[in-house]
Design a protein around this motif. Sequence first.
Motif, PDB file in Angstrom:
ATOM      1  N   LEU A   1       0.829  -1.202   0.000  1.00 28.91           N
ATOM      2  CA  LEU A   1       0.000   0.000   0.000  1.00 28.91           C
ATOM      3  C   LEU A   1       0.864   1.253   0.000  1.00 28.91           C
ATOM      4  CD1 LEU A   1      -2.767   1.333   0.163  1.00 28.91           C
ATOM      5  CD2 LEU A   1      -2.714   1.006   2.652  1.00 28.91           C
ATOM      6  N   VAL A   2       1.945   1.237   0.797  1.00 29.06           N
ATOM      7  CA  VAL A   2       2.878   2.371   0.789  1.00 29.06           C
ATOM      8  C   VAL A   2       3.480   2.554  -0.599  1.00 29.06           C
ATOM      9  CG1 VAL A   2       4.993   3.308   1.801  1.00 29.06           C
ATOM     10  CG2 VAL A   2       3.401   2.014   3.222  1.00 29.06           C
ATOM     11  N   LEU A   3       3.845   1.445  -1.232  1.00 33.35           N
ATOM     12  CA  LEU A   3       4.444   1.513  -2.557  1.00 33.35           C
ATOM     13  C   LEU A   3       3.471   2.101  -3.583  1.00 33.35           C
ATOM     14  CD1 LEU A   3       6.646   0.893  -4.618  1.00 33.35           C
ATOM     15  CD2 LEU A   3       5.785  -1.456  -4.729  1.00 33.35           C
ATOM     16  N   ARG A   4       2.232   1.622  -3.561  1.00 36.98           N
ATOM     17  CA  ARG A   4       1.258   2.119  -4.539  1.00 36.98           C
ATOM     18  C   ARG A   4       1.004   3.611  -4.365  1.00 36.98           C
ATOM     19  NH1 ARG A   4      -1.053  -2.890  -3.178  1.00 36.98           N
ATOM     20  NH2 ARG A   4      -2.523  -1.897  -1.725  1.00 36.98           N
ATOM     21  N   ARG A   5       0.850   4.042  -3.138  1.00 38.80           N
ATOM     22  CA  ARG A   5       0.624   5.465  -2.883  1.00 38.80           C
ATOM     23  C   ARG A   5       1.834   6.296  -3.307  1.00 38.80           C
ATOM     24  NH1 ARG A   5      -4.414   7.210  -0.097  1.00 38.80           N
ATOM     25  NH2 ARG A   5      -5.516   5.231   0.156  1.00 38.80           N
ATOM     26  N   THR A   6       3.029   5.772  -3.025  1.00 35.93           N
ATOM     27  CA  THR A   6       4.243   6.508  -3.385  1.00 35.93           C
ATOM     28  C   THR A   6       4.399   6.605  -4.896  1.00 35.93           C
ATOM     29  OG1 THR A   6       5.305   5.682  -1.364  1.00 35.93           O
ATOM     30  CG2 THR A   6       6.730   6.628  -3.034  1.00 35.93           C
ATOM     31  N   ILE A   7       4.088   5.523  -5.608  1.00 36.30           N
ATOM     32  CA  ILE A   7       4.203   5.541  -7.062  1.00 36.30           C
ATOM     33  C   ILE A   7       3.262   6.582  -7.667  1.00 36.30           C
ATOM     34  CG2 ILE A   7       3.717   4.210  -9.151  1.00 36.30           C
ATOM     35  CD1 ILE A   7       4.781   1.753  -7.745  1.00 36.30           C
ATOM     36  N   VAL A   8       2.031   6.607  -7.179  1.00 34.57           N
ATOM     37  CA  VAL A   8       1.054   7.557  -7.718  1.00 34.57           C
ATOM     38  C   VAL A   8       1.528   8.992  -7.524  1.00 34.57           C
ATOM     39  CG1 VAL A   8      -1.282   8.462  -7.432  1.00 34.57           C
ATOM     40  CG2 VAL A   8      -0.902   6.000  -7.452  1.00 34.57           C
ATOM     41  N   VAL A   9       2.034   9.290  -6.311  1.00 33.11           N
ATOM     42  CA  VAL A   9       2.501  10.656  -6.045  1.00 33.11           C
ATOM     43  C   VAL A   9       3.788  10.942  -6.804  1.00 33.11           C
ATOM     44  CG1 VAL A   9       3.190  12.279  -4.243  1.00 33.11           C
ATOM     45  CG2 VAL A   9       1.387  10.613  -3.784  1.00 33.11           C
ATOM     46  N   MET A  10       4.638   9.921  -6.942  1.00 34.65           N
ATOM     47  CA  MET A  10       5.902  10.113  -7.650  1.00 34.65           C
ATOM     48  C   MET A  10       5.678  10.460  -9.109  1.00 34.65           C
ATOM     49  SD  MET A  10       9.098  10.134  -6.875  1.00 34.65           S
ATOM     50  CE  MET A  10      10.626  10.347  -7.780  1.00 34.65           C
ATOM     51  N   LEU A  11       4.603   9.959  -9.688  1.00 34.43           N
ATOM     52  CA  LEU A  11       4.302  10.295 -11.083  1.00 34.43           C
ATOM     53  C   LEU A  11       4.015  11.784 -11.262  1.00 34.43           C
ATOM     54  CD1 LEU A  11       2.062   7.238 -12.062  1.00 34.43           C
ATOM     55  CD2 LEU A  11       4.423   7.676 -12.744  1.00 34.43           C
ATOM     56  N   LEU A  12       3.635  12.433 -10.184  1.00 36.27           N
ATOM     57  CA  LEU A  12       3.374  13.869 -10.248  1.00 36.27           C
ATOM     58  C   LEU A  12       4.644  14.701 -10.133  1.00 36.27           C
ATOM     59  CD1 LEU A  12       0.256  14.073  -7.879  1.00 36.27           C
ATOM     60  CD2 LEU A  12       0.265  14.059 -10.383  1.00 36.27           C
TER      61      LEU A  12
ATOM     62  N   SER B   1      -1.543  11.695   1.358  1.00 41.05           N
ATOM     63  CA  SER B   1      -1.962  10.411   0.806  1.00 41.05           C
ATOM     64  C   SER B   1      -1.736   9.277   1.809  1.00 41.05           C
ATOM     65  CB  SER B   1      -1.196  10.140  -0.494  1.00 41.05           C
ATOM     66  OG  SER B   1      -1.510   8.870  -1.020  1.00 41.05           O
ATOM     67  N   LEU B   2      -0.577   9.244   2.463  1.00 41.36           N
ATOM     68  CA  LEU B   2      -0.277   8.173   3.420  1.00 41.36           C
ATOM     69  C   LEU B   2      -1.114   8.293   4.688  1.00 41.36           C
ATOM     70  CD1 LEU B   2       3.612   7.907   3.080  1.00 41.36           C
ATOM     71  CD2 LEU B   2       1.880   6.384   2.127  1.00 41.36           C
ATOM     72  N   VAL B   3      -1.385   9.516   5.114  1.00 39.94           N
ATOM     73  CA  VAL B   3      -2.241   9.710   6.286  1.00 39.94           C
ATOM     74  C   VAL B   3      -3.642   9.171   6.004  1.00 39.94           C
ATOM     75  CG1 VAL B   3      -3.439  11.482   7.626  1.00 39.94           C
ATOM     76  CG2 VAL B   3      -0.974  11.615   7.326  1.00 39.94           C
ATOM     77  N   ALA B   4      -4.144   9.424   4.811  1.00 32.13           N
ATOM     78  CA  ALA B   4      -5.456   8.889   4.439  1.00 32.13           C
ATOM     79  C   ALA B   4      -5.442   7.361   4.441  1.00 32.13           C
ATOM     80  CB  ALA B   4      -5.863   9.420   3.065  1.00 32.13           C
ATOM     81  N   ALA B   5      -4.301   6.759   4.065  1.00 34.93           N
ATOM     82  CA  ALA B   5      -4.204   5.301   4.054  1.00 34.93           C
ATOM     83  C   ALA B   5      -4.163   4.721   5.466  1.00 34.93           C
ATOM     84  CB  ALA B   5      -2.962   4.866   3.280  1.00 34.93           C
ATOM     85  N   VAL B   6      -3.556   5.422   6.404  1.00 36.44           N
ATOM     86  CA  VAL B   6      -3.505   4.944   7.791  1.00 36.44           C
ATOM     87  C   VAL B   6      -4.908   4.851   8.373  1.00 36.44           C
ATOM     88  CG1 VAL B   6      -2.717   5.499  10.127  1.00 36.44           C
ATOM     89  CG2 VAL B   6      -1.157   5.742   8.201  1.00 36.44           C
ATOM     90  N   GLY B   7      -5.750   5.840   8.084  1.00 35.34           N
ATOM     91  CA  GLY B   7      -7.123   5.813   8.569  1.00 35.34           C
ATOM     92  C   GLY B   7      -7.334   6.711   9.760  1.00 35.34           C
ATOM     93  N   ALA B   8      -8.573   7.111   9.931  1.00 38.89           N
ATOM     94  CA  ALA B   8      -8.903   8.066  10.984  1.00 38.89           C
ATOM     95  C   ALA B   8      -8.844   7.450  12.377  1.00 38.89           C
ATOM     96  CB  ALA B   8     -10.294   8.650  10.733  1.00 38.89           C
ATOM     97  N   ARG B   9      -9.032   6.127  12.475  1.00 45.01           N
ATOM     98  CA  ARG B   9      -9.086   5.513  13.804  1.00 45.01           C
ATOM     99  C   ARG B   9      -7.793   5.695  14.567  1.00 45.01           C
ATOM    100  NH1 ARG B   9      -7.086   1.390  16.106  1.00 45.01           N
ATOM    101  NH2 ARG B   9      -6.169   0.627  14.172  1.00 45.01           N
ATOM    102  N   SER B  10      -6.663   5.389  13.914  1.00 43.99           N
ATOM    103  CA  SER B  10      -5.375   5.499  14.597  1.00 43.99           C
ATOM    104  C   SER B  10      -4.975   6.945  14.838  1.00 43.99           C
ATOM    105  CB  SER B  10      -4.298   4.787  13.772  1.00 43.99           C
ATOM    106  OG  SER B  10      -4.552   3.400  13.687  1.00 43.99           O
TER     107      SER B  10
END
Length: 506
Positions: free
Chosen positions: A380-391, A422-431
């Motif tokens: 999940l970290v990799l996918r999010r990083t790739i998407v942002v890296m493309l920008l 992007s990574l904060v959104a992936a962690v989730g609001a609960r934590s």
Amino acid sequence: MTHVQRSLLGAGLFLSVALLAGRLAGFGREVLLASSLGLSDQADIAIVLLTVPDLLVNLLLSGGIGVALVPALRAATAAQAGALFRQASLVIGAGFSVLGLLFACLPSFWLGLLAPGVTGANQWLDNWMVYVIAVAIPLSALSGVTTAALNAGDRFFVAGCGTLIFNLCVIGALALAMFKADGYLAWLCVGILLGAFLRWVSQWCGLQVGRVQVGEPHPGWLLDRNLARGFMAGLASASLLILVPVALRAGASWLGKGELAAFNYAIKLVELPLGILITTLATVAFPRLSEAHDRQDTEQFDGVLVSALQRSLVLSIAVVMCGWPFIDAVVALLFGAGRVSDEGQMHIAALAQIALLSVPWVGVAGLAAAALNARRQPGLVLRRTIVVMLLFPLLCIPGVWMNDPLLLMWSLPAFHAILALSLVAAVGARSLRPVLGKSCSILTCVLAMAGVVLAGVAVDVFWLKPAGALLIGPVVLWRVLLAGLVFAVAVAAGLYTFRSAKRSGE
């Protein structure tokens, strides 16, 4: 303060001390480069040579090896840990030996990749210099394995001293080059090889008295598919992040002679507080987050994450507030005595001011990635990083197109801000709910720190600068000391305000 918070703070303090020494030695390295070569073509080549082992070490320390090995070593028995360490060393050493061979066979390709705007890079290098750097590549990779093993055993100080050893060797080589006034790049290559070798040997020796016993009986092959998958995902995501400043310097090489060096000096200035104060929190928190996740202890997992995030925000905001008005004094103190002109110093300071804005975002992104990796979600970290890296190339295009270095540097904080969100959104609001629910406390903390910084700026503008002629020593030294004092008081005020708000809320 809870036991977890005290443990996290104590481990972070030991790691910060080790990294402080290493980073200060790294600054000595940069100062020697600037004083001898200034902002020139040869300075650009020297930085590229240092980039090769630096890139590998940063990649492997914060990347796939740590993500994959630290949880595995943490949960393993002594026999399994020893076998896993040996197997990882064998695989990583062999793989990066091949990479070193490719560097030796195709040096022009790699130099052109790291500095495409620098022409005739090979004219500064003899064949043996290329071979020396090629040998340093697998040695640097092996030090990544030993560092992961040391971190798994909570021996952060020993692991952190590796940077100090490497930089001291490079400084010694550069000092000899200045003394002999000849063969500057040759001596630099020798220092890189010696530093890479001694760093790995010192860490390997440290393991003999650590938690990982490398002499235990072999219990079988432990590098399974899941471990390899976690390693590749962590390595890929970390490599993308660490390649950001490398790509930024490569883009700066198109903007003119010495711009690559100017970007390097500015980024190194920001990496000093970032590496000592901010990213250490993620390094220390990751083994504890992994352990809490394995025990399915949600309360401890959230407690470690929230505590680290709170401290990261306080420290990073203080770094930005104190660094912005005083960064010109730091640049003048470090580079004023060498071959960098006053105009060049002003240029480095302006670049560093912009780069400072990335510090809070890097801290948040690092802890969010540590939480996701601890949950065994490196993909999940990799996918999010790739998407942002493309920008990122899109963010860099305006600066390169308009030949504007400052505009190009703005792409750095913009990239890290997008990645952090992007990574904060992936962690989730609960934590993150305990942090999100204390926005008023964070705002009060920021206002308290801002008051301290404004008082320090007033002292600087209305007393220190006008009275410069009456002071003993250069005024920039006093301004840097003032900046350090303001930072310490601002952090203390921020933490005190935050704790007071927490107690009143309870």
